[in-house]
Design a protein around this motif. Sequence first.
Motif, mmCIF file in Angstrom:
data_model
loop_
_atom_site.group_PDB
_atom_site.id
_atom_site.type_symbol
_atom_site.label_atom_id
_atom_site.label_comp_id
_atom_site.label_asym_id
_atom_site.label_seq_id
_atom_site.Cartn_x
_atom_site.Cartn_y
_atom_site.Cartn_z
ATOM 1 N N TYR A 182 0.824 -1.209 0.000
ATOM 2 C CA TYR A 182 0.000 0.000 0.000
ATOM 3 C C TYR A 182 0.861 1.263 0.000
ATOM 4 O O TYR A 182 0.403 2.333 0.388
ATOM 5 C CB TYR A 182 -0.925 -0.013 1.229
ATOM 6 N N HIS A 187 -3.075 5.327 -2.757
ATOM 7 C CA HIS A 187 -3.803 5.000 -1.536
ATOM 8 C C HIS A 187 -3.905 6.187 -0.576
ATOM 9 O O HIS A 187 -4.474 6.045 0.511
ATOM 10 C CB HIS A 187 -3.121 3.829 -0.819
ATOM 11 N N HIS A 225 -1.508 2.522 4.187
ATOM 12 C CA HIS A 225 -0.641 3.522 3.550
ATOM 13 C C HIS A 225 -0.104 4.508 4.587
ATOM 14 O O HIS A 225 1.086 4.863 4.556
ATOM 15 C CB HIS A 225 -1.423 4.270 2.470
#
Length: 252
Positions: A182, A187, A225
């Motif tokens: 991620y 993201h 993220h």
Amino acid sequence: MTTLPAVRDVASGWSLDEFVVGYVTEDGTRRRVSLAEAWAVRFEAVAPARRFTARKGQRHLSGLWWSSTVAGHVGYESWLERDHVMWLDFDPAVVGIAAQPFWLSWTAPGGKGVAHVPDLFARRADGSAVVVDCRPVERRPARDRVKFEATRWACELLGWEYRLVGASEPIATANLRWLAGYRHPRHRLPGIAAALRVALAEPAALMAGAEAVGDPVAVLPVLFHLLWRHDLVVDLSVPLHAGTTVTSVVTP
């Protein structure tokens, strides 16, 4: 070009003028400089000093790691190297990463020329540098240990950190591999990210924090993220799970 004085490290017996550094510029030009001159080269922006090769039956797999730090690919020649590229990519102090950054050459006792290409180079935001060699402990024959030690002394003469690394801690690395999925900016959804920072201003369970913001299917990628970016924090030394405690980073 800024240079360092020709000093000798008393403990090692090495001096700056005993090493030569070869590298390849971004446009493919090959250059050779003294170690003192190498101090000012932006090795985080050079091309690999040698090709990444693949052959039938080789023990390790080469590949490219997309780095969120450099917004581009960094090569690796084994999964061990890939993991250490990933850790450098995760380090918020690192602003540049290059693979196979240069040839370091010197003359061994007896007059034989020796050369070594370190695996990785990283530049930190404060201008300092890290040179990394990746090799499992059980695969460090004497001839290679001599090269690693010479490289260590060359780095110390320049004020660079040198790391000879083996396998990284397995649980933390497994966690980071998950978060690395991620790492891409796609993201980074500002609205959800802001809501997560509020929801997790006080420590809370990972899944509970996500559910407090919305549908976990949409929220969890943003949460992961933010963990990659160090905007949220967890203890990576234990396996990630729904009950893992997450909290926001407190900004002074």
